[in-house]
Structure formats: structure tokens, C-alpha cells
Design an enzyme around this catalytic site. Structure first.
Site, PDB file in Angstrom:
ATOM      1  N   LYS B  79       0.859  -1.193   0.000  1.00  0.00           N
ATOM      2  CA  LYS B  79       0.000   0.000   0.000  1.00  0.00           C
ATOM      3  C   LYS B  79       0.893   1.239   0.000  1.00  0.00           C
ATOM      4  CE  LYS B  79      -3.873   1.594   2.927  1.00  0.00           C
ATOM      5  NZ  LYS B  79      -4.731   1.171   4.063  1.00  0.00           N
ATOM      6  N   SER B 155      -9.416   0.717   3.156  1.00  0.00           N
ATOM      7  CA  SER B 155      -8.636   1.589   2.305  1.00  0.00           C
ATOM      8  C   SER B 155      -7.488   0.875   1.575  1.00  0.00           C
ATOM      9  CB  SER B 155      -8.064   2.740   3.128  1.00  0.00           C
ATOM     10  OG  SER B 155      -7.167   2.284   4.101  1.00  0.00           O
ATOM     11  N   SER B 179      -9.308  -1.685   7.327  1.00  0.00           N
ATOM     12  CA  SER B 179      -8.783  -1.455   5.974  1.00  0.00           C
ATOM     13  C   SER B 179      -7.985  -2.616   5.382  1.00  0.00           C
ATOM     14  CB  SER B 179      -7.932  -0.182   5.951  1.00  0.00           C
ATOM     15  OG  SER B 179      -8.783   0.941   6.050  1.00  0.00           O
TER      16      SER B 179
END
Lengths: 61, 465
Positions: B79, B155, B179
Site C-alpha cells: 500500500k 482503504s 482497511s
């Protein structure tokens, strides 16, 4: 005066206190978001907690 | 080699046995990314040159007969809130795009490198990690590989999509309120949110320090365990990182469920679950031998307190920029963050103190049970742009409510593995396998067991069915 007006006034004053300027359109949205936070907070603010229950400065398990 | 392995353990085996070189595995992964990323928008930056250097180093090690590390020649990606040397850490935010490149890797990337991983790039996310759909105005929407019209969750949506599409066997994400678990559920992959404080966050961009966790997503429980084991260990750079010895899990996966007391969480977790989510939790609980159904009092308040803490800490973190550069923020979350700066300190403190109370209740439950089962998301993947999700007769706004079922668990930092099940309709949904603090081994054993029973699996192109 009702709660909605209090809430709008609070948002305006608190934004001003912090020096954050938002235009009219965004102000309505920030008020809406703060209203959501208020309703969330009302879900736990009335919980009677023992005085000795403290929040740790660094949360550890 | 015509059929390249797509799981981490198969990559390592094929490389170690000499069937394939690290460079070949890397090139094959880069080809998959080149073929699919335009459609999925999972990757934001591709670090091909770095991965090539890593691959060549491993090929040299093998050539010289040196011992090979646990994740030798496994492609992975992170990420884009993880620092990667030479890359600007965006955290999904235009706001940060002019920052200098990172001078060194985050600690977990360093550890993945030491373990032999090949870092292929950084992955899309909700801006500043504030969201559950990876609908990013500045860096684009990440699409769900199982239905391109649907959300990958967030996310860590880029991570979920990259793993689900078979672009990389392992991806790293962060989980503040769900997330890792939400994209794992919606993309149909396995995910692990370890205990709060287990994996060091040094060198990652924060969101809510009280709640931020890091962890892996993968296509199966064994890969999840491999990645998790490679990343464990204390680091002084993260003040919340626990000074505990590493507790390796790989060798415990096959221990099964014998002796473990399992219960399904009901009440709040049923009330906020759609039909598929309830089916998944009930199916998994039955398969794991759950003896009881239990309700955890005050879960609605726990979720509310987590919501307020998130807004408050998130708003405070970005206060200067909210005041000075509001136009550089993600339009979908700038007003939520701004509202967060207005939360009175007494609300925040009450929420943190309530967290202690809820933790005591949770720990009491773990006196009776070793594993708790609950759905990971209320529904399967919503359509991109969908404003509301339906839970029974209720219509709830999509963005804040995809984390309804994950938020109370991360609120108190319990370790959770997500295993994907497949209800009728073709879209996956995950179950949360929750254990007591520091018992990630139990979460992973349960995920592995569901996989062995054929109930939980990823539908990754090229993987054995």
C-alpha cells in the site's frame, strides 16, 4: 433556539477559533459531518465509567 | 516454464528447486501487471528496477549454494503509505505528492527484503486511509477483479485487488478500522490484522495512531502465515510496538481446531449483517465446531467511540493542512476530517476510556472462548459510486458503514484473520476469525482449517482450484 442551531453555531465558532476558513457550501457539509459525530458521541457519552478507568497515553495490550 | 506459480509458497519452492529463476518469476509478475493494471488501477508506482536487482541477488545466492530465505523470489507489493526507498510516500493523497522520496524503506519492507521478497511497487488506497472503497479522486478508482463495476473495498483496496487478480501473491496493507479486512472480504482473499502493537509501523504514514495496524493479504492461509512470520519482531521506532518475541505460526497451521473453544458473535454482528454475511459467519462457525453463540455488550458504543477517535486523531494529524491547503485534500473526506478537528477533548477522552471498558469485556469473553467468528463486511462488494448499502430494510451510507463489523474489533486491538467464503451470486464475503491478544496463530489455524474444508478460498487466475 434548538439543538441544530447550537450545533451550527458551535461549528462556526470552533472553526473560527482554529483559524479554519470554509466557504458556504463546505460549511454545510462540515456541519453535517459534525452532526454525525455528535450523534455517534451521544451513543457513549452517557456511559458511566469508573474514575479509575483511564486511557493510556500509549495504548498497550 | 509455461505455468508460473502464483502462490508465495509455490514461488519459493519452484525457485529453491531450480525450476525457475527469480528473474523469471519477476518478469512473469510484471507481465501480469502490465496486462491488467490499466483495468484494475491497483498499482500506482511500479518498482521494476529495484525488483530486478533483488531478483538477481537471489539468483546469485542460489547459484553459489547459499541458504535461501523463507520468501525467496516471492513478488509482493505494498500500500502506498509504506516508505519505499526512492519513492514518494503518497498515502493516496495529492497533498503529499510533492514530498521528497523516502530515504529508506519502512521496517516491514526491510524485513520482506531480508526474507527474499521482490518488491514490485506501491498500491492505490483511499486518500490518507480514510475510507472503505478506494474511490480516490486524484489517483483513480481501484476496481474489484471479480466484477469491474464494483469496489475493491478499502482503504487497502489496491492491495486487495492486486492479490485477488494474481498480480502478486502477497500484498501489505494497513488497518485502522478495517482497511485490511474490508478489501479482503470484498476481493475474496485472506487477510491478517495482527494484534495492535505486534508489527512495527516504523516508516509508514500514520492515520490514527491509537488504532493503526499493518498486516499482509494473500491468496491462502499458508502465504499469509509466511508473510506474517517474516515481518514479526520488535522495533524501537514505533512507540506502540510491543517488546515481545516473535511467535512463528507456519508450523502451527496444521494443528487443527482440536481443543479450541469457538463461538459465533451475535447481537450487533447479526443486526448489522446482510443475508450473505450472516450465512458466511454461520457456515464458518459450524465448520469450526462452534459450540455457542455469544453477544458482546456495548458493541454499538464501541463502534461509535472508534468513529469519534478516528475523526479526532485524523483531523488533528492533518490540522495544519486542513487550515492552509484544504483544496489539496480528497473531496470525499476533507469535510469529515475538518469536522474531526472540532471534537471536544472530553468526548475523545470518554471514547478512549470506554475503550478500556470494552477491552475488559472482550478479554472476559476470551476466558471462555479461544476463537470468535463474525462477518467481515455487512454485504458483498457494492457498485462503485453506490451511495447506500442495504442491510435488511435499512439503507445506510456506503462509505462509513462498510466497516461496521470490523471497527469494534480493531478498537481494542484483537488479532483477526479474514477468510473468504463464496455465497450464491458469485461475489465473495469474508469472515473474521478473532482471537485473544497475541494469538494470531489461532486466527491463522482457523483460516487454514476453513481452507482445508473447501469453504474458504481465493479464486485467483492460474491458482489450483
Amino acid at each position: 433556539m434548538n439543538n441544530k442551531i447550537y450545533l451550527e453555531e458551535y461549528v462556526k465558532v470552533a472553526l473560527s477559533l482554529q483559524g479554519i476558513e470554509v466557504d458556504k457550501q463546505r460549511l454545510a457539509s462540515v456541519i453535517q459531518q459534525f452532526a454525525l459525530l455528535t450523534s455517534m458521541a451521544n451513543g457513549f457519552l452517557d456511559e458511566a465509567l469508573p474514575d479509575e478507568l483511564e486511557s493510556a497515553p500509549v495504548y498497550r495490550l | 516454464m509455461s505455468n508460473y506459480p502464483v502462490t508465495a509458497h509455490a514461488c519459493t519452492q519452484a525457485f529453491s528447486s531450480g525450476e525457475v529463476s527469480a528473474r523469471e518469476l519477476l518478469v512473469n509478475a510484471l507481465d501480469r501487471i502490465a496486462a491488467q493494471n490499466e483495468m484494475l488501477n491497483a498499482f500506482v508506482d511500479i518498482t521494476g528496477e529495484r525488483a530486478l536487482a533483488e531478483a538477481d541477488e537471489l539468483d546469485n545466492m542460489r547459484r553459489h549454494g547459499e541458504p535461501l530465505p523463507a520468501l525467496a523470489a516471492v513478488p509482493y507489493a505494498v500500500k502506498n503509505l509504506f516508505d519505499v526507498q526512492g519513492v514518494t510516500t503518497l498515502a493516496g493523497a495529492k497533498l503529499l505528492s510533492h514530498n521528497p522520496v523516502a530515504e529508506r524503506d519502512s521496517v516491514l519492507v526491510e524485513r520482506m527484503h531480508t526474507a527474499g521478497g521482490l518488491l514490485l511497487g506501491t498500491l492505490n488506497m483511499d486518500a490518507l486511509a480514510y475510507g472503505f472503497t478506494t474511490e480516490n479522486t486524484h489517483y483513480g478508482v481501484t476496481r474489484n477483479p471479480h466484477d469491474l463495476l464494483r469496489s475493491a473495498g478499502g482503504s487497502s483496496g489496491g492491495t486487495g485487488a492486486a492479490v485477488a487478480a494474481g498480480l502478486v501473491p502477497i500484498g501489505l496493507g494497513s488497518d485502522t478500522n478495517g482497511s485490511i479486512r474490508v478489501p479482503s472480504s470484498l476481493c475474496g482473499v485472506f487477510g491478517l490484522k495482527p494484534t495492535y502493537g505486534r508489527l512495527p509501523r516504523t516508516g509508514t504514514f500514520p492515520f490514527v495512531a491509537s488504532f493503526d495496524h499493518l498486516g499482509p493479504l494473500a491468496g491462502n492461509a499458508q502465504d499469509l502465515s509466511l508473510a506474517y512470520d517474516a515481518m514479526q519482531g520488535y522495533d524501537a521506532g514505533d512507540p506502540a510496538c510491543a517488546q515481545r518475541p516473535a511467535a512463528k505460526t507456519l508450523d502451527t497451521l496444521g494443528h487443527g481446531m482440536e481443543g479450541l473453544r469457538v463461538a459465533r458473535l451475535t447481537g450487533y454482528f447479526d443486526d448489522n449483517a446482510g443475508a450473505e454475511a450472516r450465512w458466511a459467519a454461520m457456515t464458518a462457525a459450524a465448520a469450526l465446531g462452534a459450540s455457542d453463540e455469544v453477544e458482546l455488550a456495548g458493541t454499538d458504543k464501541a463502534r461509535a467511540a472508534a468513529f469519534v477517535i478516528t475523526a479526532s486523531e485524523g483531523g488533528a494529524l492533518h490540522f495544519d493542512n486542513l487550515r492552509d491547503r484544504p483544496h489539496d485534500f480528497e473531496p470525499l473526506s476533507v469535510d469529515r476530517l475538518t469536522a474531526g478537528t472540532l471534537v471536544p477533548a472530553s468526548w475523545y477522552q470518554q471514547a478512549q476510556r470506554y475503550r478500556r471498558l470494552y477491552l475488559e469485556r472482550m478479554l472476559a469473553l476470551f476466558e471462555q472462548y479461544d476463537l470468535l467468528v463474525a462477518p467481515a463486511t455487512p454485504v458483498t462488494a457494492p457498485l462503485l459510486g453506490q451511495q447506500h448499502i442495504a442491510i435488511g430494510i435499512r439503507q445506510l451510507p456506503t462509505r462509513p458503514n462498510l466497516g461496521l463489523l470490523t471497527q469494534p474489533i480493531s478498537f481494542v486491538g484483537m488479532p483477526v484473520a479474514v477468510a473468504p467464503l463464496w455465497p450464491e451470486g458469485g461475489l465473495p464475503i469474508g469472515v473474521q476469525l478473532i482471537a485473544a491478544p497475541w494469538r494470531e496463530d489461532i486466527c491463522l489455524r482457523a483460516a487454514w482449517m476453513l481452507e482445508q474444508q473447501g469453504l474458504a478460498y481465493s479464486r485467483i487466475p492460474g491458482s489450483p482450484s
